[in-house]
Design a protein around this motif. Structure first.
Motif, short mmCIF file in Angstrom:
data_model
loop_
_atom_site.label_atom_id
_atom_site.label_comp_id
_atom_site.label_asym_id
_atom_site.label_seq_id
_atom_site.Cartn_x
_atom_site.Cartn_y
_atom_site.Cartn_z
N ARG A 219 0.84 -1.21 0.00
CA ARG A 219 0.00 0.00 0.00
C ARG A 219 0.87 1.25 0.00
N GLU A 220 1.98 1.22 0.78
CA GLU A 220 2.88 2.38 0.83
C GLU A 220 3.51 2.63 -0.53
N MET A 221 3.95 1.57 -1.19
CA MET A 221 4.58 1.73 -2.50
C MET A 221 3.55 2.17 -3.54
N ARG A 222 2.35 1.66 -3.43
CA ARG A 222 1.29 2.09 -4.36
C ARG A 222 0.98 3.57 -4.18
N GLU A 223 1.04 4.03 -2.94
CA GLU A 223 0.79 5.45 -2.69
C GLU A 223 1.90 6.30 -3.29
N LYS A 224 3.14 5.86 -3.14
CA LYS A 224 4.24 6.60 -3.77
C LYS A 224 4.09 6.63 -5.28
N GLU A 225 3.68 5.53 -5.82
CA GLU A 225 3.46 5.48 -7.27
C GLU A 225 2.37 6.46 -7.70
N ARG A 226 1.33 6.52 -6.89
CA ARG A 226 0.24 7.45 -7.23
C ARG A 226 0.74 8.89 -7.20
N LEU A 227 1.51 9.24 -6.14
CA LEU A 227 2.05 10.60 -6.04
C LEU A 227 2.99 10.91 -7.19
N LEU A 228 3.80 9.93 -7.58
CA LEU A 228 4.71 10.12 -8.70
C LEU A 228 3.95 10.37 -9.99
N GLU A 229 2.89 9.62 -10.18
CA GLU A 229 2.07 9.82 -11.37
C GLU A 229 1.46 11.20 -11.39
N GLU A 230 1.00 11.67 -10.23
CA GLU A 230 0.43 13.01 -10.17
C GLU A 230 1.48 14.06 -10.51
N LYS A 231 2.72 13.91 -9.93
CA LYS A 231 3.78 14.87 -10.20
C LYS A 231 4.17 14.83 -11.67
N ARG A 232 4.25 13.66 -12.22
CA ARG A 232 4.60 13.51 -13.63
C ARG A 232 3.58 14.21 -14.51
N ALA A 233 2.31 14.05 -14.15
CA ALA A 233 1.26 14.70 -14.94
C ALA A 233 1.36 16.22 -14.85
N GLU A 234 1.64 16.73 -13.64
CA GLU A 234 1.79 18.19 -13.48
C GLU A 234 2.97 18.72 -14.27
N GLU A 235 4.11 18.02 -14.26
CA GLU A 235 5.29 18.47 -14.99
C GLU A 235 5.04 18.45 -16.49
N THR A 236 4.35 17.41 -16.95
CA THR A 236 4.03 17.34 -18.38
C THR A 236 3.14 18.49 -18.80
N LYS A 237 2.16 18.76 -17.96
CA LYS A 237 1.25 19.86 -18.27
C LYS A 237 2.00 21.20 -18.28
N SER A 238 2.88 21.41 -17.29
CA SER A 238 3.65 22.66 -17.22
C SER A 238 4.57 22.81 -18.43
N THR A 239 5.22 21.72 -18.81
CA THR A 239 6.13 21.76 -19.96
C THR A 239 5.38 22.07 -21.23
N GLU A 240 4.21 21.47 -21.40
CA GLU A 240 3.42 21.74 -22.60
C GLU A 240 2.97 23.18 -22.67
N GLU A 241 2.56 23.73 -21.52
CA GLU A 241 2.14 25.13 -21.52
C GLU A 241 3.31 26.05 -21.82
N GLU A 242 4.48 25.76 -21.26
CA GLU A 242 5.68 26.57 -21.51
C GLU A 242 6.06 26.51 -22.99
N GLU A 243 5.97 25.30 -23.56
CA GLU A 243 6.33 25.14 -24.96
C GLU A 243 5.39 25.93 -25.86
#
Length: 528
Positions: A219-243
């Motif tokens: 459960r702990e590792m799944r939670e980390k994975e979820r947070l990582l996915e959220e951060k990855r999505a935010e970075e992708t969105k930020s990069t696309e907007e900057e581009e």
């Protein structure tokens, strides 16, 4: 003359008086003979004797009284139908009209009863033919008296039944010695299974804590994975907007520089041909930048840990463009795109490395697998315990008389169907299930004999669930017989077995045989 006239009148008067007296005498004589051959038809000898001098008849459990002349008058006066045993007027009016009906004396053979509905129906049911006395109603059918023949056939049946019953009693006595052993075996099996269950549950509890630790870690590792996915999505969105923003700015600069590039082209024509052009300079710088960036990426990837890419948005790349090189703004856009692509590649690689352990199929499940295996073993044991406990609690009849049949099944083929009955299991007609016996042995309220009821069988088309009522009768061996379907989807059958034999059954058969022998002997003397 007056005297002659008076004598004639007196003579006529005497004749009339005599005629009236004769009629009255005839009427009285008829009334006296009526009960003997009409009113008493269909009653058993005990009832007939009680009614012979009666003037009234009581029916409907004592709630109704009718005149004796209303008995057997071909009109149903009583709701229970008991006033018409000798006619079909009360057919179906009550249980008594069906279960009692007409009593057949069957002189020379065994008395029987015929349902009221079969009286004068054109079919000879009584061996003495007494049920078909009215040829006007039965289309002229006249029944032959077959009682002597029937008595001899019945006697042969009784002799065989008595012999089988005596053998059955001996077989039952032998089997009864093992009844206690069978029950002890079942109870011992249940105790053994319960002991195994205690050990299995203890082992399950030992495995529970490690299994829960594994689940918590997952459960702990799944939670980390979820947070990582959220951060990855935010970075992708930020990069696309900057581009998008930089591309929009670059396109505007390119349009503003169109005129400047034209003017610069004219001025550059005069410059020394050997001088390096802005285009060549831009290509050179881009090549160097890409080479440096790739080297930097390799070094950073080796040194950075899971959280190093937190500051990667701040990577700085020297802008190779100077103010005087505005004519090369289109290469500026190329550099920006290349830089962002490299940044995304670095981020993706680091994220993949960091998340590899989260999604790896090799994530440890050893304790959970062991727990699940043990849980399946516990469940299987519980199923066994439930089955054995149900067998222990089942009613096998007085003194567990039928316990030896608990794992046996019996078959018989009747016409095109094969019927199979397992006394303490299921019953089938070919592959169609007729029901399951879940209650064990029942005692018939009518005969006092043992019965087995199979219920909740396969559903009939537009009808009830199929069922089977199995009556146990004395026999020297187990045999399924007499399968019938008296009502739609409701079956009945007989199971002959030594376990249904006892000394009282032997005595009853012996008494019936002795009675029949006396009847046959008496009929022979009457014929002489």
């Amino acid at each position: 003359p007056p005297r002659a006239t008076d004598r004639r009148a007196m003579s006529i008067a005497r004749v009339l008086v005599s005629f009236i007296a004769l009629c009255a005498s005839a009427s009285t004589s008829f009334a006296k003979t009526e009960p003997s051959h009409v009113i008493l038809r269909g009653f058993d000898p005990a009832q007939a004797s009680a009614l012979r001098d009666a003037t009234t008849f009581i029916c409907d459990s004592g709630t109704r009284t009718i005149a004796i002349t209303s008995v057997n008058d071909d009109y149903c006066d009583c709701d229970d139908g008991t006033d018409e045993p000798g006619t079909s007027a009360c057919a179906g009016a009550g249980e008594a009209a069906t279960t009692k009906g007409m009593y057949c004396v069957n002189r020379g053979s065994t008395p029987t009863r015929v349902p009221s509905s079969r009286v004068n129906d054109g079919v000879c049911d009584c061996c003495d033919g007494s049920d078909e006395y009215d040829t006007a109603q039965n289309d002229g059918v006249v029944c032959e008296n077959t009682c002597t023949k029937a008595a001899k056939a019945r006697r042969a049946e009784l002799v065989n039944a008595l012999s089988a019953a005596r053998r059955g009693v001996k077989a039952k006595a032998k089997a009864s010695r093992y009844a206690k052993d069978d029950r002890h075996t079942m109870e011992t099996e249940l105790q053994d299974l319960q002991g195994q269950m205690d050990k299995a549950q203890s082992a399950l509890e030992v495995l529970r804590a490690p299994k829960e630790q594994e689940e918590a870690l997952e459960r702990e590792m799944r939670e980390k994975e979820r947070l990582l996915e959220e951060k990855r999505a935010e970075e992708t969105k930020s990069t696309e907007e900057e581009e998008k923003e930089k591309e929009a700015n670059t396109d505007g600069d390119a349009r503003d520089d169109d005129g400047a590039r034209e003017r610069a082209r004219e001025n550059d024509a005069a410059e020394d041909a050997a001088e390096e052009t802005a285009e060549e300079r831009g290509k050179r710088i881009a090549g160097q930048w890409i080479s440096d960036e790739s080297e930097s990426t390799r070094v950073d990837d080796e040194d950075d840990d899971y959280d190093d890419h937190a500051d990667e948005d701040h990577v700085v790349v020297d802008d190779p463009m100077s103010a005087e090189d505005s004519k090369t703004s289109k290469f500026s856009a190329l550099f920006a795109r290349a830089k962002r692509a490299l940044q995304r590649a670095r981020l993706a690689k680091k994220d993949a490395d960091a998340g590899a352990d989260l999604t790896s199929p090799a994530f440890p499940t050893m304790h959970r697998d062991a727990f699940d295996k043990q849980q399946r073993a516990v469940d299987a044991l519980q199923t066994q315990i439930d089955q054995v406990r149900a067998s222990v609690n089942l009613n096998y009849g007085p003194d567990d008389v039928l316990i030896s049949l608990r794992k046996q099944c019996f078959e018989v083929k009747i016409e095109k169907y094969v019927y199979k009955a397992c006394p303490f299991g299921e019953a089938h007609q070919d592959s169609v299930r007729l029901g399951t016996n879940t209650d064990g042995v029942e005692i018939s309220p009518l005969t006092g004999g043992m019965m087995l009821k199979f219920t909740n069988g396969a559903t009939c088309w537009n009808g009830p669930n199929r069922s089977l009522s199995l009556t146990l009768k004395c026999g020297d061996r187990e045999a399924l017989a007499d399968v019938e379907e008296p009502s739609r989807c409701e079956y009945s059958a007989t199971l002959f077995t030594p376990q249904a034999c006892d000394e009282s059954a032997v005595a009853a058969l012996d008494a019936e045989l002795s009675t029949l022998d006396r009847i046959i002997a008496g009929a022979g003397r009457d014929e002489l």
